[in-house]
Design a protein around this motif. Structure first.
Motif, PDB file in Angstrom:
ATOM      1  N   GLU A 171      82.513  52.289  44.009  1.00 16.43           N
ATOM      2  CA  GLU A 171      82.237  52.661  42.615  1.00 16.43           C
ATOM      3  C   GLU A 171      80.772  53.004  42.420  1.00 16.43           C
ATOM      4  O   GLU A 171      80.417  53.949  41.710  1.00 16.43           O
ATOM      5  CB  GLU A 171      82.631  51.515  41.684  1.00 16.43           C
ATOM      6  N   ILE A 172      79.898  52.227  43.075  1.00 17.97           N
ATOM      7  CA  ILE A 172      78.463  52.486  42.931  1.00 17.97           C
ATOM      8  C   ILE A 172      78.109  53.797  43.625  1.00 17.97           C
ATOM      9  O   ILE A 172      77.365  54.627  43.095  1.00 17.97           O
ATOM     10  CB  ILE A 172      77.656  51.305  43.504  1.00 17.97           C
ATOM     11  N   ALA A 220      70.819  48.788  45.643  1.00 19.57           N
ATOM     12  CA  ALA A 220      71.707  48.679  44.480  1.00 19.57           C
ATOM     13  C   ALA A 220      73.096  48.251  44.922  1.00 19.57           C
ATOM     14  O   ALA A 220      73.762  47.445  44.255  1.00 19.57           O
ATOM     15  CB  ALA A 220      71.783  50.007  43.740  1.00 19.57           C
ATOM     16  N   SER A 250      78.978  56.778  41.603  1.00 16.67           N
ATOM     17  CA  SER A 250      78.054  57.029  40.505  1.00 16.67           C
ATOM     18  C   SER A 250      76.729  57.583  41.028  1.00 16.67           C
ATOM     19  O   SER A 250      76.127  58.471  40.417  1.00 16.67           O
ATOM     20  CB  SER A 250      77.900  55.747  39.680  1.00 16.67           C
ATOM     21  N   ARG A 256      84.132  47.885  45.776  1.00 13.19           N
ATOM     22  CA  ARG A 256      82.981  47.728  44.876  1.00 13.19           C
ATOM     23  C   ARG A 256      81.858  48.679  45.242  1.00 13.19           C
ATOM     24  O   ARG A 256      81.253  49.314  44.374  1.00 13.19           O
ATOM     25  CB  ARG A 256      82.480  46.293  44.916  1.00 13.19           C
ATOM     26  N   TYR A 294      76.288  41.081  45.660  1.00 13.75           N
ATOM     27  CA  TYR A 294      75.522  40.014  45.019  1.00 13.75           C
ATOM     28  C   TYR A 294      74.361  39.561  45.907  1.00 13.75           C
ATOM     29  O   TYR A 294      74.076  38.381  46.056  1.00 13.75           O
ATOM     30  CB  TYR A 294      76.437  38.845  44.636  1.00 13.75           C
ATOM     31  N   THR A 313      73.012  44.580  45.952  1.00 22.39           N
ATOM     32  CA  THR A 313      72.925  43.737  44.758  1.00 22.39           C
ATOM     33  C   THR A 313      74.231  43.783  43.967  1.00 22.39           C
ATOM     34  O   THR A 313      74.813  42.756  43.622  1.00 22.39           O
ATOM     35  CB  THR A 313      71.777  44.214  43.845  1.00 22.39           C
ATOM     36  N   GLY A 314      74.685  45.000  43.680  1.00 23.97           N
ATOM     37  CA  GLY A 314      75.802  45.160  42.764  1.00 23.97           C
ATOM     38  C   GLY A 314      77.137  44.786  43.372  1.00 23.97           C
ATOM     39  O   GLY A 314      77.948  44.125  42.734  1.00 23.97           O
ATOM     40  N   ALA A 315      77.374  45.208  44.607  1.00 23.71           N
ATOM     41  CA  ALA A 315      78.688  44.965  45.195  1.00 23.71           C
ATOM     42  C   ALA A 315      78.720  43.647  45.946  1.00 23.71           C
ATOM     43  O   ALA A 315      79.736  42.976  45.996  1.00 23.71           O
ATOM     44  CB  ALA A 315      79.063  46.105  46.138  1.00 23.71           C
ATOM     45  N   ASN A 367      91.907  54.733  45.602  1.00 24.98           N
ATOM     46  CA  ASN A 367      92.111  53.439  46.258  1.00 24.98           C
ATOM     47  C   ASN A 367      93.403  53.482  47.049  1.00 24.98           C
ATOM     48  O   ASN A 367      94.442  53.814  46.508  1.00 24.98           O
ATOM     49  CB  ASN A 367      92.186  52.324  45.219  1.00 24.98           C
ATOM     50  N   ILE A 370      87.579  58.930  43.187  1.00 22.67           N
ATOM     51  CA  ILE A 370      87.895  57.727  43.972  1.00 22.67           C
ATOM     52  C   ILE A 370      89.404  57.599  44.118  1.00 22.67           C
ATOM     53  O   ILE A 370      90.146  57.805  43.166  1.00 22.67           O
ATOM     54  CB  ILE A 370      87.341  56.471  43.277  1.00 22.67           C
TER      55      ILE A 370
END
Lengths: 275, 857
Positions: free
Chosen positions: B370-371, B302, B374, B367, B309, B305-307, B387, B385
């Motif tokens: 964040e995943i 995930a 979650s 990125r 691509y 894929t998500g962070a 930053n 989080i």
């Protein structure tokens, strides 16, 4: 000042602002919670029946993010303007009622803060306090203080020469009592009108800070950060740049119209807006 | 009165014309750019250009293999090959190395290369207190001995099997004693390219070394342009502002780019193990069950894929998949939230717990973070989080080990030794691991080394020191006609020595813009002097002027104190930021002393103000150049931008206001003011985004970002400023139009205007001749405010367009904790605001003689 009829301005402004507030409340009620969840499987979907405004790179619904971002925008801006009102109005009143050294200090401090370009101050404060919603409130709030202090001081000074204030002074009322009983009610309207304008400036400032990464931090949604995220995807997923910007522009437009309409209604004189 | 005013305005215009003539100097004819010039994008700006003093990857990217060379070099497939040493022998005990050096090699300054330079460089790197990232490893060196000019011996205390590899890294390149001290700002090496210029915050320029000892470079000039914002990277590429990226910072665009016939996309691997790093020393993570629970909770797929691509290979330990010794351990902790929850229960956390996840700036960290937050939330771990900037990350996480979790990529090759470093930020300690690592260093037999490397990987996975996420990909994207850039990245650095272009084209700017900066400063001075001259000649009132002067000085003094305090309390140590990931405390302390940070605060303040009085703004920590020079370069962008925006704003606002005011309340009035109302609501950075989308991405008529420098010619420079100026000017024009319209409306209702019209003057003429001059004072107030705002407040628009202006300098200096730059630039901006305010007041007096000599509050 506004040539459009105040009635129309009021109606459009109230509708726009009301719509955004409603959206924010819907988000607070938890309607969008599922749509806000990260789900890589449904990422970057174009606007359609399922997701009206499409989804972002992590599969979150853009409408839900905008609603959640509306909450952020509104509370940060409200809190920042409140800081300005709560600190600035008494300072202005004290300055006008007391005169002398306190007045001079208030005025000079105000000049000093104004000498800092607003965003510059925000960038420095954000760096000092670390990025976050509270920092944004303080950074934007600090700049609002002298706005209200100046406004109130100017109006109060002109009130001090009016007959009803003179009468109160002759009857032996103290300066504090005069400030509270006679000056405050008379500047209240002015403060409300200015607060509307400041609110719209604060919303833009919050979005700007978030855009450069100094505002609200994830996972809290923010229009400014959505726009930053959208920038690399602008060719692929233009909806990501279009909708948050539109929400921002409409909110600002609504507040400006509302401010103009209120200003016209109360026939107060507002000095030229600061950029 | 009117004639006098007209004359005053004409003089004012003349002053501006002089200034403008200075800015818009005719394009100087440069020597034609050498055939085959390219501009490569760089996501981070190097803190300095001495690769032996920092482990900052950006430094290696620019100079390693291009400007500097080592005894050996690492080839694209990761092998050790000869470089400055053309052959060598190793003693049977692995303790004695003899290097035969190449003949006929010269440094870029003409100095001949010999064994003495090698000894100097290696001794400098291993000297006590050296900031070299390989300093600890060089502790194994007993002696570096010059045998003769072409022969050199290295003697070791204990065997270091990887020595030949280390000698091929950027940290151990060879410098000459004559020029080593200035390597941070003006590096001089033996490589195929020589350093030409570094435009701070913007670009670094290299040119072919025509006297190179080996195969000469085919490109004449390589410019590394810093595109700090990942968002601007795609725009810059599409707009042709950069010719390519060795590692493109926006993986979301790679798919689209690989379909674009204009570009080659080469996805390779790096040595960057991306980790969810865990503070093993801190509860609850000192319990291996909790760490394993984290590993089970995270779905690498995930994240990739998500962070990313889809780019990046999953890893199960701290080792790159493309290495022959790699062991696939990704199945060790499969994604299984139920197992994760069970482990947490077992460890005594059935309800989970709350932790902070500190994320540094790179896109992959933010990125993935964040995943991860979650996913951990799904097993009951509540993640907050945070930053942080690099400076804060280095201070809080890396140096003080004050963190729970963080995401970061470790890009150094062969860096599995960090797990044995005492006090390293993971807080991991294992005697077994240390012993295995020591054995590996002694072992030269290839099969035995493979086995040991496998053991190390397995142990890190078993102990679940960190959650190993993925190997950072190298997303190479460049113009189709550009060849010879590396796909793989077995060593830090962007090697352009073998790159070439199909057809020679010119791109990229010429020489640094320092002179322009000075001219711009001079221009500002002329404008200011002109204004002051007016005021004085017209006897605004000496006492009034003196009063304003004193008040101005007091304001500046107060502002300087506020700024000093504000800047001093910024968290993050500038010295730590400069030194990078493997900085040691003594080196940081020395740098602090060098910066003058080790004296009391009041002393620092006095020194600063004292310097300012003498016209010395100080020297930048980061760039080691005078702040005045930096500011001059940036003003060359910001000042023209502000002036163009201001001009645009007036040119747009004036006709709108006049047209609207001509028939108050009419349809035209309502429509125009409605448009102004809407325009006012458009945030300038959103406008900027939309303009980029239309004019740069879709129509390709204007550059999407970046600034070519005035030396590239007035045309290209102005073109680069056009979109930013429009973004800034449009909302400002709306404000101005509204103010003007209101004032004109008021003026038309006055008696003199009625009289003028009664005389038979047309509405337009009345507006122009009578109402407009009277609307000038409020308009001047607004313009004054706008000028200050445009000069200082365009930080966001500069970010959108990647312009090297004052705002971005300030923003960058803040994140880099270049405190001296921050202080001086802020004070300069505050001074501008204050001076412009005074100038506007003086202009009032010129425009309206009634106000002359009167004090205004």
């Amino acid at each position: 000042m506004n040539p459009a009829s105040p009635r129309a301005s009021l109606a459009i402004g109230a509708t726009l602002v009301g719509g955004i507030v409603l959206l924010a409340l819907t988000s607070l009620a938890g309607v969008f919670d599922d749509a806000l969840a990260i789900d890589v499987g449904r990422r970057l979907l174009a606007p359609g029946a399922e997701h009206w405004f499409g989804t972002d790179a992590l599969g979150r619904d853009v409408l839900a993010l905008i609603a959640s971002g509306a909450c952020t925008s509104l509370w940060v801006a409200l809190a920042a303007v409140l800081v300005g009102v709560v600190v600035g109005v008494p300072l202005g009143l004290v300055g006008a009622a007391r005169g002398g050294l306190p007045d001079e200090i208030v005025a000079r401090t105000g000049d000093l803060v104004f000498a800092f370009p607003s965003l510059l101050l925000a960038v420095l404060l954000s760096a000092a306090l670390g990025p976050g919603a509270l920092t944004a409130v303080v950074a934007i709030g600090v700049f609002n203080v002298p706005v209200f202090a100046r406004l109130v001081r100017g109006k109060a000074l002109s009130l001090m020469t009016r007959d009803f204030v003179l009468a109160a002074r002759l009857s032996g009322r103290g300066r504090t009592a005069i400030a509270l009983e006679h000056l405050l009610p008379n500047v209240a309207v002015l403060v409300i009108v200015q607060a509307t304008i400041q609110l719209s400036l604060a919303i833009v400032a919050e979005a700007g800070l978030s855009y450069v990464g100094l505002g609200v931090q994830p996972p809290a949604a923010s229009w400014g950060r959505m726009l930053n995220d959208a920038q690399t995807l602008v060719g692929q997923a233009p909806w990501l740049a279009a909708f948050p910007g539109l929400a921002l522009a409409l909110t600002v437009l609504g507040l400006n119209l509302l401010g103009d309409a209120l200003g016209a209604r109360f026939a107060t004189h507002r000095s030229g807006e600061a950029p | 009165m009117s004639a006098a005013r007209g004359r005053a305005l004409r003089r004012l215009l003349a002053a501006f014309a002089v200034a403008a003539a200075i800015y818009v100097q005719p394009a100087r004819v440069l020597g034609a750019a050498p055939a085959g010039s390219i501009t490569l994008g760089l996501a981070l700006e190097p803190p300095n250009l001495d690769p032996t003093a920092t482990s900052a990857e950006a430094t290696q990217d620019v100079v390693y293999g291009n400007v500097f060379e080592g005894l050996t070099r690492i080839t694209e497939d990761g092998r050790v090959a000869p470089a400055l040493a053309d052959s060598w022998t190793v003693g049977d005990d692995g303790l004695r190395y003899r290097f035969h050096l190449r003949a006929g090699v010269h440094f870029h300054d003409g100095a001949p290369f010999s064994a003495a330079d090698v000894r100097f460089s290696l001794d400098r790197a291993r000297a006590p207190g050296s900031a070299n990232p390989l300093h600890d490893l060089l502790g194994a060196v007993r002696e570096v001995r010059v045998v003769d000019e072409r022969t050199l011996d290295i003697e070791l205390e204990r065997p270091v099997a990887e020595l030949l590899t280390y000698l091929g890294w950027g940290n151990l390149v060879i410098l000459s004693p004559a020029s080593a001290a200035q390597a941070a700002t003006a590096p001089i090496g033996t490589g195929p390219f020589r350093f030409v210029a570094w435009r701070k915050g913007d670009a670094i320029v290299l040119a072919r070394n025509s006297a190179y000892w080996g195969t000469p470079a085919r490109l004449g000039r390589v410019t590394f342009r810093i595109v700090a914002d990942a968002s601007s990277a795609l725009a810059a590429l599409l707009a042709g502002d950069v010719d390519g990226y060795s590692n493109f910072p926006a993986p979301e665009s790679v798919a689209a780019l690989s379909r674009d016939p204009r570009f080659t996309v080469a996805v390779g691997s790096t040595e960057g193990e991306t980790l969810l790093a865990i503070n093993n020393a801190r509860a609850p993570f000192n319990d291996v069950r909790v760490r394993r629970a984290l590993a089970h909770a995270i779905d690498r797929r995930a994240i990739i894929t998500g962070a990313m691509y889809g780019h990046g290979q999953p890893i199960g330990s701290h080792f790159p998949p493309h290495d022959p010794a790699y062991v696939d351990l990704t199945g060790r902790y499969p994604f299984d939230p139920a197992a994760a929850r069970a482990l947490l229960r077992e460890a005594g956390y059935p309800k989970g717990f709350a932790v902070t996840l500190r994320l540094p700036p790179p896109y992959y960290a933010r990125r993935s973070g964040e995943i991860i937050a979650s996913e951990l939330g799904a097993i009951g771990i509540r993640v907050r989080i945070e930053n942080v900037e690099w400076a804060q990350w280095l201070e809080q996480v890396f140096k003080n080990r004050d963190f729970d979790l963080t995401v970061v990529s470790h890009t150094e090759p062969m860096d599995y030794d960090i797990y044995a470093r005492p006090g390293y930020y993971f807080g991991y300690h294992s005697a077994t691991y240390d012993a295995r690592l020591a054995e590996l260093s002694r072992t030269r037999d290839e099969a035995a080394r493979m086995r040991l490397l496998g053991d190390l990987q397995r142990q890190l996975a078993d102990d679940c020191v960190n959650v190993f996420l993925f190997e950072l990909p190298k997303l190479g994207v460049w113009r189709r006609d550009l060849h010879g850039l590396w796909r793989e990245s077995p060593v830090q650095g962007i090697n352009v020595s073998a790159a070439w272009l199909d057809a020679p084209t010119a791109s990229g700017p010429g020489t640094p813009a320092g002179r322009t900066g000075a001219l711009v400063l001079a221009g500002t001075g002329i404008v200011m002097l002109g204004l002051a001259g007016f005021a004085l000649r017209r006897h605004v009132g000496a006492r009034y002027l003196a009063g304003r002067g004193v008040s101005l000085l007091l304001t500046m003094l107060a502002a300087s104190i506020v700024i000093f305090v504000l800047v001093s309390v910024l968290p993050g140590d500038p010295a730590a930021y400069m030194m990078g990931l493997s900085a040691r405390p003594d080196a940081i302390a020395r740098l602090r002393a060098e910066y003058g940070l080790d004296v009391p605060a009041w002393r620092q303040y006095v020194d600063w103000i004292g310097g300012l009085v003498h016209g010395n703004l100080g020297t930048s920590y980061t760039y080691r150049v005078p702040v005045a020079e930096l500011v001059g370069d940036r003003l060359a962008v910001s000042l023209p931008l502000a002036l163009v925006s201001l001009a645009l704003s007036i040119v747009l606002a004036l006709p709108i206001a006049l047209a609207a005011a001509a028939r108050p309340g009419g349809l035209r009035d309502r429509v125009l003011m409605g448009i102004a109302q809407v325009g006012l609501a458009l945030p300038n950075f959103w406008l900027g985004l939309l303009l980029i989308l239309v004019f740069a991405v879709q129509l390709h008529v204007l550059p999407a970002g970046g600034f070519p420098g005035w030396d590239a010619g007035t045309g290209p420079a102005l073109a680069a400023l056009l979109l930013p100026a429009i973004s800034l000017a449009l909302p400002q024009a709306c404000i101005l139009a509204r103010v003007l319209r209101a004032e004109l409306g008021g003026a038309l209702a006055e008696d003199y205007a009625r009289t003028a019209r009664a005389k038979g003057l047309s509405t337009w003429r009345t507006l122009w001749r009578h109402a407009l001059p009277n609307a000038a004072i409020p308009a001047l107030t607004v313009l004054g405010l706008q000028f200050s705002f445009l000069l200082a407040g365009s930080i966001i628009v500069e970010t959108v367009y990647g312009l090297p202006g004052l705002g971005r300098l300030l923003f960058q200096a803040t994140t880099q904790r270049d405190l001296i730059v921050v202080r001086s630039v802020v004070l300069l901006l505050v001074a501008t605001v204050v001076i412009v305010n005074v100038a506007v007041e003086l202009l009032y007096a010129i425009v309206d003689p009634r106000l002359r000599g009167r004090s205004r509050h």
